[in-house]
Enzyme design. Structure first.
Site, PDB file in Angstrom:
ATOM      1  N   LYS A 247      -7.383  15.394  11.500  1.00 20.06           N
ATOM      2  CA  LYS A 247      -6.301  14.568  12.034  1.00 20.06           C
ATOM      3  C   LYS A 247      -4.999  15.030  11.396  1.00 20.06           C
ATOM      4  O   LYS A 247      -4.959  15.275  10.188  1.00 20.06           O
ATOM      5  CB  LYS A 247      -6.535  13.087  11.703  1.00 20.06           C
TER       6      LYS A 247
ATOM      7  N   HIS B 287      -6.527  -0.164   5.372  1.00 21.57           N
ATOM      8  CA  HIS B 287      -7.854   0.052   5.957  1.00 21.57           C
ATOM      9  C   HIS B 287      -8.710   0.850   4.974  1.00 21.57           C
ATOM     10  O   HIS B 287      -8.191   1.480   4.054  1.00 21.57           O
ATOM     11  CB  HIS B 287      -7.754   0.828   7.282  1.00 21.57           C
TER      12      HIS B 287
ATOM     13  N   ASP C 242     -11.623   4.010   5.345  1.00 13.32           N
ATOM     14  CA  ASP C 242     -12.005   4.995   6.361  1.00 13.32           C
ATOM     15  C   ASP C 242     -13.435   4.740   6.820  1.00 13.32           C
ATOM     16  O   ASP C 242     -14.314   4.478   6.000  1.00 13.32           O
ATOM     17  CB  ASP C 242     -11.897   6.413   5.800  1.00 13.32           C
TER      18      ASP C 242
ATOM     19  N   HIS D 141      -6.592   1.522   1.551  1.00 15.73           N
ATOM     20  CA  HIS D 141      -5.334   2.254   1.399  1.00 15.73           C
ATOM     21  C   HIS D 141      -4.458   2.046   2.625  1.00 15.73           C
ATOM     22  O   HIS D 141      -4.906   1.544   3.659  1.00 15.73           O
ATOM     23  CB  HIS D 141      -5.604   3.752   1.168  1.00 15.73           C
TER      24      HIS D 141
END
Length: 335
Positions: free
Chosen positions: A202, A221, A223, A277
């Site tokens: 990404k 969030h 991962d 994070h």
């Protein structure tokens, strides 16, 4: 177009102190209010050139238990390759909008791959101050070159070379994380999909923002991957939630940032922690980052490793196909 791109909003008619309301976060998320500015511990830094491998394993295991994140220096990926990866990504985002839209994620597609501005649902209906490009870089069987930019012309070769180099680092990480749990070296990687693990690149693009105090590049969030290996650019922005505080990650040129993701937390039955994070943005500069998400194949079932559970320590998580886990997480549904 799928949606208005943040990059386009920035280059249009924003005034010096104004952003659209859909980007303004609730007060309890606004970075100006919630970032901790007192003395803070640094995210652990681990030197892969340490001749004492047992020490590396100890440090990785401790960082993964206490933080869920660490930085790696002397990892073996050539610095000039990292810089070239960053250059071709930057060149893609500097293309005219119509050239980038060729790679747009199809609106009705079930894939996450492609150029876009939205990944999952936001509980408050807010938008992130970011655009992105997703595409898989390994294994060869799951690569779809439809989503790989043809311009700049070197983009493909650079990403193919980076895929080979990052795989070497990932294999070491899985091995050392597994040994750090008291397991055989190959157990954790096999539990996450083995040789079928998918490497999802990404590129995050966070344009300059007139009100960085009010918005986020990416909201808080963990991962959903097993693990994420990230290259940042020199503009700070990554924040980690530790000891009830949002703290800034220090930029170390050439370092890789490794996030423990949900699937390793599940496999380790909570011994390793997925890191919470978020990303802040800058008033004057563009922040970019290049995370590679290590994900099990969609049909692969991930659950706590049997070696880590027993009648006295029953599993804290239920086994689940990765595609079902991802669907629930991205749509804010209970697991």
């Amino acid at each position: 177009m799928e949606v208005e791109r943040v990059q386009a909003i920035v280059s249009s008619s924003l005034t010096e102190d104004n952003i659209p309301t859909e980007f303004i976060r609730p007060e309890d998320e606004q970075p100006a209010i919630t970032t901790f500015h007192g003395p803070i511990p640094d995210i652990p830094v681990i030197d892969f050139s340490d001749p004492d491998q047992d020490n590396i394993i100890r440090l990785i295991a401790k960082a993964s238990r206490d933080w869920g994140i660490f930085q790696v220096v002397n990892h073996g990926i050539p610095l000039d390759l990292i810089q070239t990866l960053q250059l071709v990504g930057k060149q893609f985002f500097n293309l005219p909008p119509e050239e980038k839209e060729v790679y747009a994620k199809p609106p009705s597609a079930h894939t996450i791959e492609g150029y876009g501005s939205k990944v999952g649902e936001d509980v408050n209906g807010k938008k992130n101050w970011s655009d992105h490009l997703f595409h898989r870089i390994w294994p060869a069987s799951c690569i779809n070159h439809q989503f790989w930019p043809k311009n700049p012309p070197s983009y493909r070769a650079v990403n193919e070379e980076y895929a080979q180099e990052v795989r070497k680092v990932v294999d070491k990480l899985f091995k050392w994380l597994s040994i750090g749990l008291g397991l055989e070296a190959d157990v954790l990687k096999e539990g996450a999909g083995g040789e079928e693990i998918e490497y999802l690149m990404k590129i995050n693009y966070y344009p300059p923002c007139p009100r960085p105090d009010l918005t986020l590049g990416v909201a808080s969030h963990t991962d959903l991957s097993a693990m994420t290996v990230l290259v940042p650019n020199e503009v700070p922005g990554l924040q980690v939630f530790k000891d009830d505080h949002w703290i800034d990650a220090k930029y170390i040129p050439g370092a890789l940032i490794v996030h423990i993701g949900d699937q390793i937390e599940i496999l380790s039955d909570g011994k390793y922690k997925a890191v919470l994070h978020r990303t802040t943005v800058d008033k004057k500069k563009t922040r970019m980052s290049w995370p590679v998400f290590l994900e099990p194949p969609g049909e692969f079932v991930v659950g706590p490793l049997p070696q880590l559970v027993d009648p006295q320590n029953p599993p804290k998580y239920k086994p689940k196909k990765f595609k079902d886990y991802s669907y629930c997480k991205l749509n804010k549904l209970p697991q």
